[in-house]
Enzyme design. Structure first.
Site, PDB file in Angstrom:
ATOM      1  N   SER A 277      39.213  31.370  46.684  1.00 41.03           N
ATOM      2  CA  SER A 277      39.319  31.694  45.258  1.00 41.03           C
ATOM      3  C   SER A 277      37.962  32.139  44.742  1.00 41.03           C
ATOM      4  O   SER A 277      36.928  31.634  45.183  1.00 41.03           O
ATOM      5  CB  SER A 277      39.808  30.463  44.482  1.00 41.03           C
ATOM      6  OG  SER A 277      39.598  30.625  43.102  1.00 41.03           O
ATOM      7  N   LYS A 283      39.790  25.868  46.740  1.00 37.44           N
ATOM      8  CA  LYS A 283      41.107  26.469  46.958  1.00 37.44           C
ATOM      9  C   LYS A 283      41.225  27.107  48.343  1.00 37.44           C
ATOM     10  O   LYS A 283      40.291  27.711  48.856  1.00 37.44           O
ATOM     11  CB  LYS A 283      41.390  27.532  45.899  1.00 37.44           C
ATOM     12  CG  LYS A 283      41.628  27.013  44.498  1.00 37.44           C
ATOM     13  CD  LYS A 283      42.924  26.230  44.393  1.00 37.44           C
ATOM     14  CE  LYS A 283      44.151  27.075  44.568  1.00 37.44           C
ATOM     15  NZ  LYS A 283      44.349  28.077  43.522  1.00 37.44           N
ATOM     16  N   ASN A 285      44.363  29.313  49.337  1.00 38.53           N
ATOM     17  CA  ASN A 285      45.670  29.823  48.945  1.00 38.53           C
ATOM     18  C   ASN A 285      46.452  30.356  50.138  1.00 38.53           C
ATOM     19  O   ASN A 285      45.870  30.902  51.082  1.00 38.53           O
ATOM     20  CB  ASN A 285      45.497  30.948  47.914  1.00 38.53           C
ATOM     21  CG  ASN A 285      44.803  30.460  46.649  1.00 38.53           C
ATOM     22  OD1 ASN A 285      45.159  29.431  46.099  1.00 38.53           O
ATOM     23  ND2 ASN A 285      43.809  31.210  46.198  1.00 38.53           N
ATOM     24  N   ARG A 316      73.604  71.270  47.787  1.00 33.74           N
ATOM     25  CA  ARG A 316      72.192  70.875  47.821  1.00 33.74           C
ATOM     26  C   ARG A 316      71.839  70.293  46.462  1.00 33.74           C
ATOM     27  O   ARG A 316      72.228  70.819  45.423  1.00 33.74           O
ATOM     28  CB  ARG A 316      71.295  72.098  48.114  1.00 33.74           C
ATOM     29  CG  ARG A 316      71.552  72.804  49.453  1.00 33.74           C
ATOM     30  CD  ARG A 316      70.831  72.142  50.608  1.00 33.74           C
ATOM     31  NE  ARG A 316      69.408  72.106  50.338  1.00 33.74           N
ATOM     32  CZ  ARG A 316      68.581  73.164  50.398  1.00 33.74           C
ATOM     33  NH1 ARG A 316      69.071  74.347  50.733  1.00 33.74           N
ATOM     34  NH2 ARG A 316      67.313  73.039  50.131  1.00 33.74           N
TER      35      ARG A 316
END
Length: 446
Positions: A277, A283, A285, A316
């Site tokens: 982080s 942290k 994650n 088309r």
């Protein structure tokens, strides 16, 4: 044309793709695929005697992407509505004069771009399938290793009853295998496109069907019974399969992210130096879970665009066909990234059986309420058993309340209550289902 040479270029592209898949999706790869189509067209015409072999050889010899500027072709494409028109103009100028009349002969722009996108798809599915195989192998390894690792099953966000981590991983495995099977089938069925101006191949006269067959064979693609200019089912099958892959990978990622929450802590992603982080030093994650989840959430919009564009008018389309190009490439891009990250996430996943058991025990046996009621039901009926056990579950101590209730003790001994509160006795067919999933995947040839 796409604005960058590869979908992984730039600040954000690398977060959603995989370099080896994206290498097949960039401007140069798409340009080379278009040129491969032009070369195969000339060769097919030569195979059927329409074009002299020397002409086909001269055209094919100039069909190399390094001879052209993708950015310039992209700028010129705006005037005609697609990049094939300026490419044909430049390729015609590049070939010897005696071959110029045969460049792009009998085809229309859609034939080239549709078939080029099929080639790009098939080429991108090679490395994508490799990542998917790795994810399948990793999921199978987790299911096998943790066949009998008990954990709590959760329904509607709440603890429900015991299960095993092996069964959870077997569910991931089965979802990934089913997605792989559908993608293989859809990828192998992507056909070459050759129909000419309105799908009649009139420019080739009676040789049209044979030219189309030789054209597909030259490219190593299946043919089509008739041109699919405004019949987009092959592309829809591919879109659905890619979307299904994103859902299967997204399911794994969502579960991993939830199991990795601090309060749960039953798994963590591997990989040193990942998940930091910018603000909080502590942290770590679950980055792969996050990015695969993001890819899965992008998928439905891309699939929806391809389906919305598929009902096309007359011979088309005016706009529907054009709307497909970038969403298809984007879908391949995010699916490739999701497959690669799912494989890495599962390969490096760190499982914490002790934490799983602690979370299972945190309610003091309440998650075995169903097991207790099942033992009690033959004596008092299901409804009464349910109500008696529910009353005990509301008490501070579930086991103590069960043992203190005379209506329950009239039918269950202390030993029987403790047997009912043993999670290993309430796993049902979990082990059988794990074995079935593993047997199924091991019986499928690569």
């Amino acid at each position: 044309m796409r604005p960058s040479s590869s979908p992984s270029d730039g600040l954000l592209g690398g977060l959603s793709g995989s370099p080896d898949v994206d290498a097949e999706l960039g401007d140069v790869s798409l340009l080379q695929a278009m040129l491969d189509v032009e070369a195969a067209l000339a060769q097919a015409a030569a195979d059927t005697g329409i074009v002299p072999p020397a002409v086909a050889e001269a055209i094919g010899g100039r069909c190399r992407a390094e001879r052209f500027d993708p950015a310039a072709l992209g700028r010129a494409a705006e005037a005609a509505g697609n990049p094939v028109v300026p490419l044909v103009r430049e390729l015609t100028a590049a070939v010897p004069e005696h071959a110029r009349a045969w460049v792009h002969a009998g085809a229309t722009s859609q034939d080239v771009l549709d078939t080029a996108l099929v080639l790009v798809t098939v080429r991108a599915l090679g490395p994508l399938s490799g990542h998917l195989d790795a994810a399948v192998d990793a999921a199978a390894g987790l299911a096998d290793t943790h066949r009998d690792t008990v954990m709590v099953g959760r329904t509607l966000g709440q603890q429900a009853a015991p299960t095993t981590f092996g069964l959870k991983a077997a569910g991931w495995l089965t979802g990934l295998v089913e997605a792989r099977d559908r993608l293989r089938q859809a990828g192998a069925a992507q056909p070459a496109q050759l129909g000419g101006a309105v799908g009649t191949l009139a420019a080739f006269g009676p040789a049209g069907p044979e030219v189309a067959e030789r054209f597909a064979a030259r490219l190593g693609l299946p043919g089509s019974p008739l041109p699919w200019h405004t019949r987009r089912q092959p592309r829809l099958d591919l879109a659905a399969a890619l979307g299904g892959l994103l859902v299967a990978a997204g399911k794994v990622a969502l579960d991993v992210g939830l199991l990795a929450q601090t309060e749960i802590g039953e798994v963590t992603e591997g990989g040193d130096g990942r998940g930091g982080s910018s603000a909080m030093p502590h942290k770590r994650n679950p980055v792969d879970s996050i990015l695969v989840t993001a890819a899965a959430r992008r998928g439905p919009g891309l699939v929806a665009t391809l389906f919305a564009a598929a009902a096309q008018e007359h011979e088309r389309a005016a706009g529907g066909w054009h709307a497909e190009w970038e969403p298809l490439l984007d879908l391949l891009h995010v699916a490739g990234g999701a497959a690669a990250r799912c494989a890495r996430m599962l390969t490096g996943l760190r499982v914490r059986p002790e934490r799983m058991r602690a979370n299972l025990d945190v309610t003091g046996g309440v998650v075995l309420a169903e097991a207790v009621a099942a033992r009690l039901a033959p004596a008092v009926g299901r409804g009464v058993a349910h109500d008696l056990v529910a009353r005990a579950a509301a008490a501070p101590s579930f086991r103590a309340a069960l043992l203190a209730d005379p209506e329950i003790r009239a039918h269950l001994s202390e030993a029987q209550v403790d047997e009912a509160l043993d999670p290993y006795r309430w796993l049902g067919s979990a082990g059988h289902f794990v074995d079935r999933a593993l047997t199924a995947v091991r019986d499928v040839p690569r």
